[in-house]
Design an enzyme around this catalytic site. Structure first.
Site, PDB file in Angstrom:
ATOM      1  N   TYR A   1       0.841  -1.209   0.000  1.00 35.43           N
ATOM      2  CA  TYR A   1       0.000   0.000   0.000  1.00 35.43           C
ATOM      3  C   TYR A   1       0.876   1.260   0.000  1.00 35.43           C
ATOM      4  O   TYR A   1       0.667   2.183  -0.790  1.00 35.43           O
ATOM      5  CB  TYR A   1      -0.919  -0.028   1.221  1.00 35.43           C
ATOM      6  CG  TYR A   1      -1.936   1.097   1.269  1.00 35.43           C
ATOM      7  CD1 TYR A   1      -3.077   1.065   0.466  1.00 35.43           C
ATOM      8  CD2 TYR A   1      -1.763   2.189   2.114  1.00 35.43           C
ATOM      9  CE1 TYR A   1      -4.016   2.078   0.510  1.00 35.43           C
ATOM     10  CE2 TYR A   1      -2.705   3.210   2.167  1.00 35.43           C
ATOM     11  CZ  TYR A   1      -3.833   3.152   1.377  1.00 35.43           C
ATOM     12  OH  TYR A   1      -4.757   4.171   1.410  1.00 35.43           O
TER      13      TYR A   1
ATOM     14  N   ILE B   1      -9.602   8.460   7.671  1.00 42.58           N
ATOM     15  CA  ILE B   1     -10.856   9.121   7.313  1.00 42.58           C
ATOM     16  C   ILE B   1     -12.014   8.148   7.506  1.00 42.58           C
ATOM     17  O   ILE B   1     -11.903   6.961   7.168  1.00 42.58           O
ATOM     18  CB  ILE B   1     -10.808   9.605   5.834  1.00 42.58           C
ATOM     19  CG1 ILE B   1      -9.509  10.394   5.558  1.00 42.58           C
ATOM     20  CG2 ILE B   1     -12.040  10.443   5.509  1.00 42.58           C
ATOM     21  CD1 ILE B   1      -9.291  11.623   6.408  1.00 42.58           C
TER      22      ILE B   1
ATOM     23  N   THR C   1     -14.553   6.411   6.411  1.00 42.20           N
ATOM     24  CA  THR C   1     -15.218   5.898   5.207  1.00 42.20           C
ATOM     25  C   THR C   1     -15.427   4.393   5.397  1.00 42.20           C
ATOM     26  O   THR C   1     -14.833   3.793   6.308  1.00 42.20           O
ATOM     27  CB  THR C   1     -14.342   6.104   3.954  1.00 42.20           C
ATOM     28  OG1 THR C   1     -13.214   5.219   4.043  1.00 42.20           O
ATOM     29  CG2 THR C   1     -13.861   7.532   3.809  1.00 42.20           C
TER      30      THR C   1
HETATM   31  N1  NAD Z   1     -10.255   6.260   4.324  1.00 36.87           N
HETATM   32  C1  NAD Z   1      -9.010   6.544   4.633  1.00 36.87           C
HETATM   33  O1  NAD Z   1      -8.640   6.650   5.803  1.00 36.87           O
HETATM   34  C2  NAD Z   1      -7.990   6.788   3.555  1.00 36.87           C
HETATM   35  C3  NAD Z   1      -6.742   7.301   3.927  1.00 36.87           C
HETATM   36  C4  NAD Z   1      -5.790   7.538   2.961  1.00 36.87           C
HETATM   37  C5  NAD Z   1      -6.065   7.285   1.624  1.00 36.87           C
HETATM   38  N2  NAD Z   1      -7.281   6.778   1.289  1.00 36.87           N
HETATM   39  C6  NAD Z   1      -7.510   6.526  -0.134  1.00 36.87           C
HETATM   40  O2  NAD Z   1      -8.678   7.200  -0.539  1.00 36.87           O
HETATM   41  C7  NAD Z   1      -9.249   6.517  -1.653  1.00 36.87           C
HETATM   42  C8  NAD Z   1     -10.728   6.315  -1.386  1.00 36.87           C
HETATM   43  O3  NAD Z   1     -10.852   5.509  -0.242  1.00 36.87           O
HETATM   44  P1  NAD Z   1     -12.144   5.495   0.691  1.00 36.87           P
HETATM   45  O4  NAD Z   1     -11.680   5.561   2.079  1.00 36.87           O
HETATM   46  O5  NAD Z   1     -13.158   6.464   0.195  1.00 36.87           O
HETATM   47  O6  NAD Z   1     -12.598   3.977   0.445  1.00 36.87           O
HETATM   48  P2  NAD Z   1     -13.973   3.317   0.023  1.00 36.87           P
HETATM   49  O7  NAD Z   1     -13.723   1.866   0.102  1.00 36.87           O
HETATM   50  O8  NAD Z   1     -15.101   3.925   0.781  1.00 36.87           O
HETATM   51  O9  NAD Z   1     -14.129   3.765  -1.504  1.00 36.87           O
HETATM   52  C9  NAD Z   1     -13.290   3.268  -2.500  1.00 36.87           C
HETATM   53  C10 NAD Z   1     -14.081   3.128  -3.781  1.00 36.87           C
HETATM   54  O10 NAD Z   1     -13.182   2.681  -4.810  1.00 36.87           O
HETATM   55  C11 NAD Z   1     -13.861   1.699  -5.562  1.00 36.87           C
HETATM   56  N3  NAD Z   1     -12.902   0.811  -6.220  1.00 36.87           N
HETATM   57  C12 NAD Z   1     -12.098  -0.144  -5.664  1.00 36.87           C
HETATM   58  N4  NAD Z   1     -11.408  -0.779  -6.612  1.00 36.87           N
HETATM   59  C13 NAD Z   1     -11.761  -0.218  -7.793  1.00 36.87           C
HETATM   60  C14 NAD Z   1     -11.392  -0.447  -9.146  1.00 36.87           C
HETATM   61  N5  NAD Z   1     -10.529  -1.423  -9.485  1.00 36.87           N
HETATM   62  N6  NAD Z   1     -11.944   0.321 -10.113  1.00 36.87           N
HETATM   63  C15 NAD Z   1     -12.842   1.291  -9.788  1.00 36.87           C
HETATM   64  N7  NAD Z   1     -13.249   1.540  -8.539  1.00 36.87           N
HETATM   65  C16 NAD Z   1     -12.712   0.793  -7.555  1.00 36.87           C
HETATM   66  C17 NAD Z   1     -14.710   0.938  -4.555  1.00 36.87           C
HETATM   67  O11 NAD Z   1     -15.767   0.221  -5.193  1.00 36.87           O
HETATM   68  C18 NAD Z   1     -15.205   2.069  -3.669  1.00 36.87           C
HETATM   69  O12 NAD Z   1     -16.426   2.603  -4.125  1.00 36.87           O
HETATM   70  C19 NAD Z   1      -8.447   5.235  -1.826  1.00 36.87           C
HETATM   71  O13 NAD Z   1      -7.498   5.436  -2.857  1.00 36.87           O
HETATM   72  C20 NAD Z   1      -7.745   5.082  -0.490  1.00 36.87           C
HETATM   73  O14 NAD Z   1      -6.537   4.360  -0.604  1.00 36.87           O
HETATM   74  C21 NAD Z   1      -8.249   6.527   2.207  1.00 36.87           C
END
Ligand code: NAD
Length: 251
Positions: free
Chosen positions: A155, A188, A190
Protein backbone atom coordinates in the site's frame (compact mmCIF):
# COMPACT_ATOMS: atom_id res chain seq x y z
CA UNK A 1 -15.35 27.91 -6.08
CA UNK A 2 -13.72 29.87 -8.90
CA UNK A 3 -13.70 28.12 -12.25
CA UNK A 4 -15.51 24.93 -11.21
CA UNK A 5 -18.97 26.03 -12.34
CA UNK A 6 -19.98 24.62 -15.73
CA UNK A 7 -16.87 22.43 -15.85
CA UNK A 8 -16.90 18.66 -16.28
CA UNK A 9 -15.31 16.34 -13.69
CA UNK A 10 -14.65 12.60 -13.55
CA UNK A 11 -14.25 10.89 -10.18
CA UNK A 12 -13.05 7.30 -9.83
CA UNK A 13 -14.17 5.42 -6.74
CA UNK A 14 -17.12 7.83 -6.80
CA UNK A 15 -19.47 5.22 -5.36
CA UNK A 16 -18.27 5.46 -1.76
CA UNK A 17 -16.35 7.41 0.86
CA UNK A 18 -14.01 10.15 -0.32
CA UNK A 19 -14.93 9.83 -4.02
CA UNK A 20 -18.64 10.10 -3.27
CA UNK A 21 -18.02 13.28 -1.28
CA UNK A 22 -15.84 14.84 -3.98
CA UNK A 23 -18.52 13.98 -6.58
CA UNK A 24 -21.11 15.75 -4.41
CA UNK A 25 -18.83 18.74 -3.83
CA UNK A 26 -17.99 19.11 -7.54
CA UNK A 27 -21.73 19.06 -8.32
CA UNK A 28 -22.53 21.58 -5.55
CA UNK A 29 -19.89 23.88 -7.06
CA UNK A 30 -21.69 23.66 -10.42
CA UNK A 31 -19.69 21.02 -12.31
CA UNK A 32 -21.22 18.15 -14.23
CA UNK A 33 -19.86 14.89 -12.83
CA UNK A 34 -19.04 11.49 -14.31
CA UNK A 35 -19.10 9.10 -11.35
CA UNK A 36 -16.95 6.02 -12.09
CA UNK A 37 -16.73 2.90 -9.93
CA UNK A 38 -16.75 -0.91 -10.11
CA UNK A 39 -19.63 -0.78 -7.62
CA UNK A 40 -22.76 -0.02 -9.65
CA UNK A 41 -25.10 0.36 -6.67
CA UNK A 42 -22.78 2.78 -4.89
CA UNK A 43 -22.11 4.78 -8.06
CA UNK A 44 -25.79 5.05 -8.91
CA UNK A 45 -26.57 6.16 -5.37
CA UNK A 46 -24.02 8.98 -5.67
CA UNK A 47 -25.65 10.09 -8.95
CA UNK A 48 -29.13 9.94 -7.39
CA UNK A 49 -27.98 12.17 -4.53
CA UNK A 50 -26.49 14.71 -6.94
CA UNK A 51 -29.61 14.79 -9.13
CA UNK A 52 -31.89 15.05 -6.07
CA UNK A 53 -29.90 18.13 -5.02
CA UNK A 54 -30.39 19.71 -8.48
CA UNK A 55 -26.99 18.77 -9.99
CA UNK A 56 -26.01 16.86 -13.11
CA UNK A 57 -24.19 13.52 -13.04
CA UNK A 58 -23.85 10.22 -14.89
CA UNK A 59 -22.60 6.87 -13.63
CA UNK A 60 -20.28 4.68 -15.69
CA UNK A 61 -19.17 1.24 -14.54
CA UNK A 62 -15.38 1.43 -14.50
CA UNK A 63 -12.68 -0.90 -13.30
CA UNK A 64 -9.46 1.13 -13.20
CA UNK A 65 -7.47 -2.04 -13.93
CA UNK A 66 -9.08 -2.15 -17.38
CA UNK A 67 -7.81 0.37 -19.96
CA UNK A 68 -10.93 0.00 -22.11
CA UNK A 69 -13.15 0.84 -19.12
CA UNK A 70 -11.03 3.88 -18.34
CA UNK A 71 -11.16 5.06 -21.96
CA UNK A 72 -14.96 4.62 -21.90
CA UNK A 73 -15.12 6.68 -18.68
CA UNK A 74 -13.39 9.62 -20.37
CA UNK A 75 -15.50 9.13 -23.50
CA UNK A 76 -18.64 9.39 -21.32
CA UNK A 77 -17.53 12.87 -20.20
CA UNK A 78 -17.06 13.89 -23.84
CA UNK A 79 -20.35 12.33 -25.05
CA UNK A 80 -22.54 13.49 -22.17
CA UNK A 81 -21.04 16.86 -21.34
CA UNK A 82 -18.82 17.85 -24.27
CA UNK A 83 -15.36 17.76 -22.63
CA UNK A 84 -13.25 17.11 -19.55
CA UNK A 85 -11.86 19.77 -17.20
CA UNK A 86 -11.23 18.05 -13.88
CA UNK A 87 -10.41 14.58 -12.63
CA UNK A 88 -10.17 13.04 -9.18
CA UNK A 89 -8.31 9.75 -9.61
CA UNK A 90 -9.26 8.24 -6.31
CA UNK A 91 -10.29 4.57 -6.66
CA UNK A 92 -8.24 2.39 -4.37
CA UNK A 93 -8.12 -0.54 -2.00
CA UNK A 94 -6.40 -1.14 1.32
CA UNK A 95 -5.72 -4.16 3.44
CA UNK A 96 -3.94 -4.80 6.67
CA UNK A 97 -0.67 -5.80 5.11
CA UNK A 98 2.09 -8.05 6.37
CA UNK A 99 5.84 -7.56 6.71
CA UNK A 100 7.46 -6.81 3.36
CA UNK A 101 9.01 -10.21 2.68
CA UNK A 102 5.74 -12.00 3.47
CA UNK A 103 3.67 -10.75 0.52
CA UNK A 104 2.96 -13.19 -2.23
CA UNK A 105 3.38 -11.79 -5.71
CA UNK A 106 -0.33 -11.89 -6.60
CA UNK A 107 -1.26 -9.73 -3.57
CA UNK A 108 1.52 -7.30 -4.41
CA UNK A 109 0.50 -7.06 -8.08
CA UNK A 110 -3.18 -6.52 -7.28
CA UNK A 111 -2.46 -3.59 -4.96
CA UNK A 112 -0.11 -1.93 -7.46
CA UNK A 113 -2.48 -2.60 -10.37
CA UNK A 114 -5.41 -0.83 -8.71
CA UNK A 115 -3.80 1.89 -6.59
CA UNK A 116 -0.86 2.91 -8.77
CA UNK A 117 -1.26 1.65 -12.32
CA UNK A 118 -4.98 2.48 -12.08
CA UNK A 119 -4.07 6.14 -11.55
CA UNK A 120 -1.62 5.99 -14.46
CA UNK A 121 -4.32 4.48 -16.74
CA UNK A 122 -6.66 7.31 -15.79
CA UNK A 123 -4.00 9.98 -16.40
CA UNK A 124 -3.17 8.41 -19.76
CA UNK A 125 -6.81 8.67 -20.85
CA UNK A 126 -7.57 12.08 -19.31
CA UNK A 127 -4.50 14.10 -20.26
CA UNK A 128 -4.90 14.06 -24.08
CA UNK A 129 -8.46 15.40 -23.73
CA UNK A 130 -7.28 18.21 -21.46
CA UNK A 131 -4.38 19.03 -23.80
CA UNK A 132 -6.90 19.25 -26.62
CA UNK A 133 -9.18 21.49 -24.53
CA UNK A 134 -6.29 23.80 -23.54
CA UNK A 135 -5.95 22.89 -19.85
CA UNK A 136 -7.43 21.26 -16.79
CA UNK A 137 -6.72 20.14 -13.24
CA UNK A 138 -6.23 16.66 -11.82
CA UNK A 139 -6.06 15.47 -8.22
CA UNK A 140 -4.82 11.97 -7.39
CA UNK A 141 -5.60 10.34 -4.07
CA UNK A 142 -2.42 9.27 -2.30
CA UNK A 143 -2.33 8.84 1.49
CA UNK A 144 -0.22 9.59 4.54
CA UNK A 145 1.19 6.19 3.49
CA UNK A 146 2.53 8.05 0.43
CA UNK A 147 4.83 10.19 2.58
CA UNK A 148 5.55 7.94 5.56
CA UNK A 149 5.85 4.29 6.54
CA UNK A 150 2.16 3.88 7.40
CA UNK A 151 0.18 1.01 5.89
CA UNK A 152 1.52 -2.23 4.46
CA UNK A 153 4.56 -2.16 2.16
CA UNK A 154 2.46 -2.76 -0.96
CA UNK A 155 0.00 0.00 0.00
CA UNK A 156 2.80 2.43 0.95
CA UNK A 157 4.66 1.69 -2.28
CA UNK A 158 1.51 2.29 -4.34
CA UNK A 159 0.76 5.58 -2.58
CA UNK A 160 4.38 6.83 -2.79
CA UNK A 161 4.13 5.99 -6.50
CA UNK A 162 1.00 8.13 -6.90
CA UNK A 163 3.00 11.13 -5.66
CA UNK A 164 5.77 10.33 -8.16
CA UNK A 165 3.24 10.24 -10.99
CA UNK A 166 1.75 13.54 -9.80
CA UNK A 167 5.14 15.26 -9.73
CA UNK A 168 6.27 13.92 -13.12
CA UNK A 169 2.95 14.78 -14.79
CA UNK A 170 3.28 18.33 -13.44
CA UNK A 171 6.61 18.79 -15.19
CA UNK A 172 5.51 17.06 -18.40
CA UNK A 173 2.24 18.98 -18.87
CA UNK A 174 2.69 22.40 -17.25
CA UNK A 175 3.06 23.96 -20.71
CA UNK A 176 -0.33 22.50 -21.64
CA UNK A 177 -2.05 24.29 -18.79
CA UNK A 178 -2.80 21.17 -16.76
CA UNK A 179 -2.18 21.20 -13.01
CA UNK A 180 -1.70 18.03 -10.99
CA UNK A 181 -1.75 17.63 -7.21
CA UNK A 182 -2.29 14.81 -4.75
CA UNK A 183 -4.26 14.60 -1.51
CA UNK A 184 -2.79 12.51 1.31
CA UNK A 185 -5.62 11.69 3.70
CA UNK A 186 -4.94 10.49 7.23
CA UNK A 187 -7.51 8.20 8.84
CA UNK A 188 -10.86 9.12 7.31
CA UNK A 189 -14.26 7.82 8.36
CA UNK A 190 -15.22 5.90 5.21
CA UNK A 191 -16.38 2.30 4.63
CA UNK A 192 -12.69 1.37 4.06
CA UNK A 193 -11.78 2.44 7.60
CA UNK A 194 -15.12 1.41 9.15
CA UNK A 195 -14.38 -2.13 7.96
CA UNK A 196 -10.96 -2.03 9.65
CA UNK A 197 -12.66 -0.70 12.81
CA UNK A 198 -15.12 -3.58 12.80
CA UNK A 199 -12.29 -6.06 12.32
CA UNK A 200 -10.23 -4.63 15.20
CA UNK A 201 -12.08 -2.09 17.37
CA UNK A 202 -9.30 -1.86 19.97
CA UNK A 203 -6.70 -0.97 17.33
CA UNK A 204 -9.04 1.67 15.88
CA UNK A 205 -9.48 3.27 19.33
CA UNK A 206 -5.71 3.36 19.71
CA UNK A 207 -5.29 5.00 16.29
CA UNK A 208 -7.99 7.59 16.99
CA UNK A 209 -6.43 8.47 20.36
CA UNK A 210 -3.14 9.13 18.55
CA UNK A 211 -4.61 11.76 16.20
CA UNK A 212 -4.01 15.29 17.54
CA UNK A 213 -7.44 16.39 16.23
CA UNK A 214 -8.89 13.70 18.52
CA UNK A 215 -11.12 12.21 15.84
CA UNK A 216 -11.17 10.58 12.43
CA UNK A 217 -11.41 12.83 9.38
CA UNK A 218 -14.67 13.38 7.54
CA UNK A 219 -14.55 12.47 3.82
CA UNK A 220 -16.00 15.92 3.07
CA UNK A 221 -12.80 17.44 4.54
CA UNK A 222 -10.81 15.67 1.80
CA UNK A 223 -13.40 16.48 -0.87
CA UNK A 224 -13.21 20.21 -0.11
CA UNK A 225 -9.46 20.13 -0.74
CA UNK A 226 -9.92 18.19 -3.99
CA UNK A 227 -12.36 20.73 -5.40
CA UNK A 228 -10.18 23.64 -4.22
CA UNK A 229 -7.14 22.03 -5.92
CA UNK A 230 -9.14 21.92 -9.17
CA UNK A 231 -10.32 25.52 -8.83
CA UNK A 232 -8.60 28.71 -9.96
CA UNK A 233 -8.21 29.59 -6.27
CA UNK A 234 -5.23 27.20 -6.17
CA UNK A 235 -3.73 28.25 -9.52
CA UNK A 236 -0.12 28.35 -8.23
CA UNK A 237 -0.25 25.00 -6.39
CA UNK A 238 1.40 22.45 -8.65
CA UNK A 239 2.70 18.92 -8.09
CA UNK A 240 2.06 18.92 -4.33
CA UNK A 241 1.13 16.12 -1.97
CA UNK A 242 -1.31 17.84 0.42
CA UNK A 243 -1.47 16.06 3.77
CA UNK A 244 -4.89 16.24 5.48
CA UNK A 245 -4.60 14.16 8.62
CA UNK A 246 -5.71 16.02 11.76
CA UNK A 247 -2.05 16.52 12.68
CA UNK A 248 -1.15 12.82 12.74
CA UNK A 249 2.16 13.09 10.89
CA UNK A 250 3.56 16.22 12.53
CA UNK A 251 4.14 14.38 15.79
N1 NAD B 1 -10.25 6.26 4.32
C1 NAD B 1 -9.01 6.54 4.63
O1 NAD B 1 -8.64 6.65 5.80
C2 NAD B 1 -7.99 6.79 3.55
C3 NAD B 1 -6.74 7.30 3.93
C4 NAD B 1 -5.79 7.54 2.96
C5 NAD B 1 -6.07 7.28 1.62
N2 NAD B 1 -7.28 6.78 1.29
C6 NAD B 1 -7.51 6.53 -0.13
O2 NAD B 1 -8.68 7.20 -0.54
C7 NAD B 1 -9.25 6.52 -1.65
C8 NAD B 1 -10.73 6.31 -1.39
O3 NAD B 1 -10.85 5.51 -0.24
P1 NAD B 1 -12.14 5.49 0.69
O4 NAD B 1 -11.68 5.56 2.08
O5 NAD B 1 -13.16 6.46 0.19
O6 NAD B 1 -12.60 3.98 0.44
P2 NAD B 1 -13.97 3.32 0.02
O7 NAD B 1 -13.72 1.87 0.10
O8 NAD B 1 -15.10 3.93 0.78
O9 NAD B 1 -14.13 3.77 -1.50
C9 NAD B 1 -13.29 3.27 -2.50
C10 NAD B 1 -14.08 3.13 -3.78
O10 NAD B 1 -13.18 2.68 -4.81
C11 NAD B 1 -13.86 1.70 -5.56
N3 NAD B 1 -12.90 0.81 -6.22
C12 NAD B 1 -12.10 -0.14 -5.66
N4 NAD B 1 -11.41 -0.78 -6.61
C13 NAD B 1 -11.76 -0.22 -7.79
C14 NAD B 1 -11.39 -0.45 -9.15
N5 NAD B 1 -10.53 -1.42 -9.48
N6 NAD B 1 -11.94 0.32 -10.11
C15 NAD B 1 -12.84 1.29 -9.79
N7 NAD B 1 -13.25 1.54 -8.54
C16 NAD B 1 -12.71 0.79 -7.55
C17 NAD B 1 -14.71 0.94 -4.55
O11 NAD B 1 -15.77 0.22 -5.19
C18 NAD B 1 -15.21 2.07 -3.67
O12 NAD B 1 -16.43 2.60 -4.13
C19 NAD B 1 -8.45 5.23 -1.83
O13 NAD B 1 -7.50 5.44 -2.86
C20 NAD B 1 -7.75 5.08 -0.49
O14 NAD B 1 -6.54 4.36 -0.60
C21 NAD B 1 -8.25 6.53 2.21
Amino acid sequence: MNGIEDGVAVVTGGGSGIGRQSSLRFAEAGAKVVVADVDEDGGNETVERIVRDGGEATFVTTDVTDSDDVAAMVQTALDEYGGLDFAHNNAGIADEGVRLAEYDEAEWDRMIDINLKGVWRCLKAEIPEMVERGGGAIVNTSSIAGVSANGGAHYAASKHGVIGLTRRATVDYADDGIRFNAVCPGVIDTPMVQQAGEDNAEEMDRITAGIPAGRLGDPAEIADAVVWLCSEDSSYVMGQPIVIDGGLLVQ
